[in-house]
Design a protein around this motif. Structure first.
Motif, PDB file in Angstrom:
ATOM      1  N   ASP A 190       2.274  10.566   2.597  1.00  0.00           N
ATOM      2  CA  ASP A 190       3.010  10.037   1.442  1.00  0.00           C
ATOM      3  C   ASP A 190       3.847  11.098   0.770  1.00  0.00           C
ATOM      4  O   ASP A 190       4.939  10.857   0.262  1.00  0.00           O
ATOM      5  CB  ASP A 190       2.057   9.433   0.424  1.00  0.00           C
ATOM      6  CG  ASP A 190       1.355   8.221   0.994  1.00  0.00           C
ATOM      7  OD1 ASP A 190       0.273   7.897   0.482  1.00  0.00           O
ATOM      8  OD2 ASP A 190       1.920   7.594   1.926  1.00  0.00           O
ATOM      9  N   SER A 223       0.827  -1.215   0.000  1.00  0.00           N
ATOM     10  CA  SER A 223       0.000   0.000   0.000  1.00  0.00           C
ATOM     11  C   SER A 223       0.854   1.255   0.000  1.00  0.00           C
ATOM     12  O   SER A 223       0.505   2.278  -0.603  1.00  0.00           O
ATOM     13  CB  SER A 223      -0.948  -0.002   1.192  1.00  0.00           C
ATOM     14  OG  SER A 223      -0.202  -0.054   2.412  1.00  0.00           O
ATOM     15  N   TYR A 224       1.988   1.168   0.650  1.00  0.00           N
ATOM     16  CA  TYR A 224       2.897   2.307   0.664  1.00  0.00           C
ATOM     17  C   TYR A 224       3.436   2.574  -0.744  1.00  0.00           C
ATOM     18  O   TYR A 224       3.471   3.712  -1.200  1.00  0.00           O
ATOM     19  CB  TYR A 224       4.032   2.055   1.649  1.00  0.00           C
ATOM     20  CG  TYR A 224       5.183   3.030   1.524  1.00  0.00           C
ATOM     21  CD1 TYR A 224       5.022   4.382   1.896  1.00  0.00           C
ATOM     22  CD2 TYR A 224       6.406   2.611   1.019  1.00  0.00           C
ATOM     23  CE1 TYR A 224       6.070   5.259   1.763  1.00  0.00           C
ATOM     24  CE2 TYR A 224       7.451   3.493   0.890  1.00  0.00           C
ATOM     25  CZ  TYR A 224       7.285   4.823   1.267  1.00  0.00           C
ATOM     26  OH  TYR A 224       8.318   5.710   1.113  1.00  0.00           O
ATOM     27  N   ARG A 271       0.700   6.611  -6.970  1.00  0.00           N
ATOM     28  CA  ARG A 271      -0.472   7.422  -7.327  1.00  0.00           C
ATOM     29  C   ARG A 271      -0.147   8.897  -7.416  1.00  0.00           C
ATOM     30  O   ARG A 271      -0.889   9.668  -8.011  1.00  0.00           O
ATOM     31  CB  ARG A 271      -1.577   7.196  -6.311  1.00  0.00           C
ATOM     32  CG  ARG A 271      -2.350   5.904  -6.554  1.00  0.00           C
ATOM     33  CD  ARG A 271      -3.617   5.878  -5.726  1.00  0.00           C
ATOM     34  NE  ARG A 271      -3.334   5.814  -4.292  1.00  0.00           N
ATOM     35  CZ  ARG A 271      -3.224   4.686  -3.601  1.00  0.00           C
ATOM     36  NH1 ARG A 271      -3.378   3.526  -4.231  1.00  0.00           N
ATOM     37  NH2 ARG A 271      -2.977   4.711  -2.294  1.00  0.00           N
ATOM     38  N   SER A 329       0.781   4.020  -2.914  1.00  0.00           N
ATOM     39  CA  SER A 329       0.526   5.444  -2.649  1.00  0.00           C
ATOM     40  C   SER A 329       1.576   6.325  -3.316  1.00  0.00           C
ATOM     41  O   SER A 329       1.276   7.425  -3.774  1.00  0.00           O
ATOM     42  CB  SER A 329       0.486   5.691  -1.139  1.00  0.00           C
ATOM     43  OG  SER A 329       1.770   5.440  -0.545  1.00  0.00           O
TER      44      SER A 329
END
Length: 898
Positions: free
Chosen positions: A870, A798-799, A805, A802
């Motif tokens: 992030d 997930s890191y 994105r 992120s």
């Protein structure tokens, strides 16, 4: 060897073989090419073959053999294994094989006339075929009937046919034409009908067929004939057979009208008054009667005689020449002779009622003796007629005349009475001599006969006449004269041979043989034009082709029969009229056009050139597209091919069209041509990246990866072709701890590790890859983000997601990739330092930024452990430009290290 084999087989086998003799019948057209199947003996005899019910191993192979290779065998080819009978290379000509009408049978080894044929018109080819081996042995008699085709045109045995018809022939009179046309073909392919090209409204043709099937044309008189109006008719008789299409032949037909005695003698006057002096001497011409009969030869012979009403004294006093009609004084006139005589004279013709003329002779009695006129002729004179040639010069002497008074009491004078080119003048130094001579040129064609009188009169007024007739003799002083000096004719091309063109007509004012005209072609006339010497009928012996020659111009001569002969010349011009006998013709059967794609709609793709050798409307050509008419159109006038829409090579790279050209003839003729349109590629498609499939995908790169190892690849395709599809790969933007650690192969797109990875090199690397083609004039390109995560493991996806994105700020390095182009050594040496300096500067700057970023990241992590922003964890690199990355797929893609 075959006969010896049959002898050793045995009598029973021979008997069995003869019992299996078979007869087959085939038919085919004459003139077929080699290889045409006539029939299959094995199939038609139902012989077992390898493909039958019995196993092939149990059946011995059949053998078919011609019993002999004679005259008949040369026309066929027999397959020894299959038994198929084909035509050979020797063409079958039925007319050459079967001369007799009953048919000729050609055996395998000899030829003989045979009446055993299916019909009277059959022509049979007989073959004996032997079939082996012994268990299938049989002798097969093959009969091949040769069918007739219409390959011969009717032909007359003579080119010129003459026929004589009496002028009193009644309507419906039939006269056989002695030379009918011949056609070697049989049945309906033979001569069927005859016709006249010009019947003049008084003739027609009929055909009679005898019991042998021979057709004879008959000329039928359909109207009244009159030789005195027209003595000859010249036309063309045409014979036509019954083939499809029919063939024709022609000949010149001259119909002469023979004379019959349908005219009687006629006098121009019914009465003639004559005065005769009583002192006239014996033999004096009193008068001449002349009747005319329009018939010819013996039918026009006229004799003259006195009527029975003429008394005998008058007959004794006046003599009548029964041939010439001249009346002369035969006895002396005395005091007892009556003063008036009525002479009724008859003009007699064969089979006619005599014509009648009355001659009233009044005799004047005189007391004194008249003057005397004594002629002495210099020119040729016969019975009072002087003969002069028309070419005699002026002042030609004719005769001397001595004038005197028998009583020597009176003065006598004389003069010339009558019209004509003559003069009478005293001949010096004599007082009573006069010379008669010509005063002007003579012309036979103007006047042939003159009648003049030398008149002597004395002082008492007494007159005496001496009549002199001068006959002008014809000389060949006139050339023939054509009715037209320029004879303009026309004829349609593809005419039948010996076609009638015209009948030349020239007249010659001279008489006799000097006026007979013969006709000849000039030296410039082509050999296939024929001119009848006597009739002047002009024909052409061969077919004319307008496309080969449209105009003919040559001279013709008319020559008389005089000595020396005289001639005149006329010019004949013949225009060959066009028929629609030529199809439109394309310059090429296959046209190819190269058109760049995206060519604008209705732009000119190319010009289709087509010609037609015919003229006028027959040569007008209309073009149309047979297929693909929803996309392409053609200008029928100029032949310009256009596309209605813009064409895309990637959708369809080529088009094949069929163009039809139709002329304006009736019926119209046409031809087709193939058109190939090839679309040339232009650089209208940027490269399409197939891998990686998304800007959000990433790849785990282990720190232990060795330098030079392949990490991943960028794979792209280009829909264009040629140089427009040659792809080059380059990294135009980098971000990461040490982004220069990775390089991309400009040709293959393979990304490799350049340097060993250190502990501080861990993290996310983002490489902006530019995929560019080599299009002209402007290369097109696409970009893709390659994400590499350098770490031992992926512990927190997930890191990483992120981080992906977030749209990164990346410095764009505009550097054109160089592939497929090998630079020279001089260029490499001159440009080798600059990239090195730039790379070192970027690496140094990147290291400083990386260290600073890592410090900031550690501080923030310690201060705010509960919050994981992030954007604070990302390394911030100042951008030279912003790049809009197209997110093709949001889901990241895990790819293991290769």
């Amino acid at each position: 060897h075959l006969l010896l084999f049959l002898l050793f087989v045995g009598p029973f086998n021979c008997f069995a073989s003869y019992s299996r003799a078979t007869e087959l019948f085939y038919s085919l057209n004459e003139g077929l090419p080699a290889g045409v199947l006539i029939g299959s003996l094995a199939r038609d005899l139902r012989l077992p073959t390898a493909g039958g019910q019995h196993p092939a191993s149990l059946q011995p192979p059949l053998s078919f053999t011609l019993a002999s290779h004679g005259l008949g065998g040369q026309y066929v080819q027999l397959d020894n294994r299959s038994g198929e009978l084909h035509t050979s290379a020797v063409e079958i000509d039925r007319e050459a094989l079967c001369v007799e009408s009953s048919g000729a049978t050609i055996f395998g080894g000899s030829a003989a006339v045979s009446s055993s044929s299916p019909s009277p018109e059959s022509c049979l080819l007989l073959l004996d075929v032997l079939i082996l081996p012994q268990e299938y042995f049989r002798l097969v008699k093959v009969k091949i009937a040769i069918r007739d085709v219409n390959d011969n045109a009717p032909r007359f045995p003579v080119p010129h046919i003459r026929l004589s018809v009496p002028e009193n022939a009644p309507v419906n009179t039939r006269l056989a034409i002695e030379h009918p046309a011949l056609d070697p073909d049989m049945g309906t392919n033979g001569v069927q009908t005859y016709r006249l090209r010009d019947n003049y409204g008084v003739f027609t043709l009929d055909v009679e067929e005898n019991e042998n099937g021979e057709r004879t044309p008959y000329l039928i008189v359909m109207g009244a004939l009159d030789r005195e109006t027209q003595d000859e008719y010249v036309t063309v008789i045409v014979a036509e057979d019954g083939g499809t299409p029919p063939l024709v032949g022609s000949a010149t037909l001259t119909i002469g009208i023979s004379d019959i005695n349908d005219n009687c003698p006629q006098f121009n006057d019914s009465q003639l008054n004559v005065t005769l002096y009583g002192n006239s001497s014996l033999g004096t011409r009193v008068a001449t009667v002349h009747a005319v009969d329009m018939d010819l030869g013996s039918n026009a012979q006229i004799t003259y005689s006195y009527s029975q009403k003429v008394p005998q004294p008058s007959r004794d006093l006046f003599h009548l020449n029964e041939s010439t009609g001249i009346i002369t004084l035969s006895t002396k006139v005395d005091g007892d002779t009556p003063k008036l005589h009525r002479l009724i004279i008859l003009g007699n013709g064969p089979g006619c009622i005599p014509a009648v003329i009355t001659v009233l002779v009044t005799i004047i009695k005189v007391m004194m003796r008249p003057p005397e006129v004594v002629p002495r002729f210099i020119a040729n004179e016969v019975e009072g007629v002087v003969y002069l040639k028309e070419l005699e010069p002026v002042n030609t002497p004719i005769a001397f005349f001595t004038i005197k008074d028998p009583d020597e009491k009176y003065k006598v004078s004389c003069y010339l009475e009558g019209d004509g080119p003559f003069g009478l003048s005293p001949y010096k130094p004599y007082n009573n001599e006069y010379l008669l001579e010509t005063t002007k040129p003579l012309d036979f064609e103007t006047q042939q006969l003159y009648e003049i009188s030398v008149v002597a009169w004395n002082s008492e007024g007494f007159h005496v006449k001496k009549v002199v007739k001068v006959q002008i003799l014809d000389d060949n002083d006139n050339s023939p004269v054509f009715s037209e000096e320029l004879i303009e004719l026309s004829i349609e091309e593809n005419n039948v041979p010996n076609a009638f063109l015209t009948k030349l007509h020239a007249t010659d004012a001279d008489s006799g043989e000097r006026g007979q005209v013969s006709y000849f072609l000039g030296p410039d006339a082509p050999s296939y034009f024929v001119l009848d010497k006597t009739t002047g009928v002009l024909t052409v012996s061969t077919q004319l082709d307008r496309e080969e020659k449209e105009k003919y111009r040559y001279t013709v001569k008319a020559v008389d029969s005089g000595f020396p002969p005289r001639e005149s010349i006329a010019t004949v011009t013949i225009t060959v009229l066009d028929k629609n006998d030529n199809s439109p013709r394309f310059i090429n059967k296959d046209f190819s056009f190269f058109v760049p794609e995206n060519f604008p709609g209705f732009g000119e793709i190319g010009v289709i050139s087509v010609t037609d050798a015919d003229a006028g409307q027959n040569g007008w050509v209309a073009l149309s597209v047979l297929n693909g008419s929803d996309i392409f159109v053609i200008d029928t006038g100029k032949g310009v091919l256009r596309a209605k829409i813009s064409l895309d090579r990637e959708q369809q790279s080529s088009y094949v069209l069929w163009i039809e050209a139709v002329d304006g003839g009736d019926p119209a003729l046409s031809s087709t041509a193939k058109i190939t349109i090839l679309l040339l590629d232009i650089n209208d498609n940027p490269p399409l990246v197939l891998f990686p499939q998304s800007n959000m995908s990433y790849l785990l790169v282990l720190p232990s990866t060795l330098p030079g190892s392949p990490i991943t690849e960028v794979y792209a395709v280009d829909k264009d072709t040629g140089m427009n599809a040659v792809i080059a790969y380059s990294i135009i933007g980098r971000r990461g701890p040490r982004p220069e650690s990775f390089r991309i192969d400009p040709k293959t797109g393979n990304i490799t590790l350049e340097e060993s990875l250190m502990q501080n090199d861990y993290g996310l690397y983002r490489l902006l890859v530019k995929v560019s083609d080599h299009g002209y004039p402007e290369p097109l390109h696409s970009t893709v983000m390659v994400n590499l995560f350098v770490n031992d493991t992926v512990s927190n996806e997930s890191y990483i997601e992120s981080l992906l994105r977030k749209e990164p700020d990346i410095s764009v390095e505009e550097k054109q990739p160089q592939i497929s182009i090998e630079p020279t050594h001089k260029k490499m040496e001159s440009a080798s330092c600059m990239p090195t300096l730039v790379a070192l500067s970027i690496i140094s700057l990147g290291s400083i930024v990386l260290v600073t970023g890592m410090g900031i990241y550690i501080c923030l992590r310690k201060g705010k452990k509960h919050h994981r922003a992030d954007e604070n964890l990302e390394v911030q690199i100042p951008l030279n430009g912003r790049i809009n990355l197209h997110m093709l797929e949001k889901k990241p893609m895990e790819i293991s290290n290769i």
